[in-house]
Design an enzyme around this catalytic site. Structure first.
Site: not given
Length: 324
Positions: A186, A199
């Protein structure tokens, strides 16, 4: 005019700096624009007959499955939902005329699931693996407000499962001296991610491991790539309509596949690279200001998420009362 030693030294230093900047810009232009535009990425079909994609029933995972199938590669879909797996398998078979296998697997269950996947694919020449499965937050949240189950789920899938799936397929790729492993990270692996701390940390692990695996794999003829998307219009991001900054999964994957073998770690999409560069630049200039700006944005998203969940809860309670 005679130059002094200090002046000559200064000119040499400036020339070296200028040359280094020129080389860096040249490499950047080559990787971001020229090489992808001229189709110089790896021919994925040459790597093996089959591709394995985790988290393949929607979003980026489904887009990878479809675009690899379009190249004539047979597909193994890995996901939790049997009905979704069957639906997408049928769709891909009919549209692209390739073989499709499905594996029902909850990747958070660890070693037994990895063994199941290894057994189900032991007779296949797997040339491409896309570690796409991931778990995120329902909405940005304070670390202290996350449930223990949520933290465990994120780490089990984003960290342990990614490493476990890589461990299943890399040995055979090393033996055949060819193959491509694509790990989906990400943009948050690059930039501060308060209120998405677990995350973001899990995706930083993916980026770090991918870099090191790439160094181990390259001498053995295998390519490992880390893909770090920004915002893509998927169910996970809760964005329904695509924009120039939030492309559709299909458009994102199309751009990303053009970088395989060209970029070891990539955002996969030019506007996402520009966004990451801007944030990193701001962070260098004023770290506290950048974190404040990101925190404020995340707090706004958190407030919206809480409000949305409260509306759902109220609606559910009303429906429950109406049926009594």
């Amino acid at each position: 005019m005679t130059l002094t030693c200090s002046e000559i030294a200064s000119l040499v230093v400036l020339a070296v700096i200028g040359l280094r900047i020129l080389i860096r810009v040249g490499i950047l232009v080559w990787r971001k624009l020229i090489a992808p535009s001229f189709g110089l990425a790896i021919d994925l079909k040459s790597q093996g007959k089959w591709a394995v994609i985790t988290g393949a029933t929607g979003g980026i995972g489904k887009a990878y499955a479809e675009q690899l199938a379009e190249r004539g590669i047979d597909i193994v879909l890995v996901a939790r939902s049997v009905s979704a797996l069957e639906e997408i398998a049928t769709e891909i078979k009919q549209r692209y005329n390739v073989q499709v296998r499905t594996i029902e697997a909850n990747l958070s269950e660890g070693a037994p699931v990895f063994a199941k996947i290894a057994k189900a694919t032991e007779d296949l020449e797997v040339g491409v693996v896309v570690n796409n499965a991931g778990v995120s937050y329902d909405h940005p949240e304070l670390f202290t407000e996350l449930s223990t189950e949520s933290v465990a789920s994120i780490l089990d899938v984003n960290v342990i499962a990614m490493a476990g799936i890589s461990k299943v397929f890399l040995p055979k790729m090393f033996e055949r001296r060819k193959g491509v492993l694509i790990n989906i990270s990400s943009i948050l692996a690059y930039v501060p991610s308060p209120y998405l701390s677990v995350y973001g940390a899990s995706k930083a692990f993916v980026k770090k491991l991918s870099y090191d695996l790439a160094a181990e794999a390259e001498p053995r003829g295998v390519t490992v790539q880390c893909v770090c998307p920004g915002i893509v219009a998927t169910k996970m991001t809760k964005i329904k309509k695509s924009t120039w900054m939030a492309p559709t999964p299909e458009k994102y994957v199309e751009a990303s596949l053009k970088t395989v073998g060209i970029e070891e770690c990539t955002t996969g999409y030019l506007t996402h690279y520009l966004l990451a560069s801007i944030i990193q630049g701001l962070n260098c200039v004023c770290e506290k200001g950048t974190i404040w700006l990101i925190s404020r944005t995340m707090c706004n998203l958190r407030a919206r998420g809480i409000k949305r969940n409260q509306k759902k809860l109220n609606k559910s309670e009303k429906e429950s009362v109406a049926t009594e």
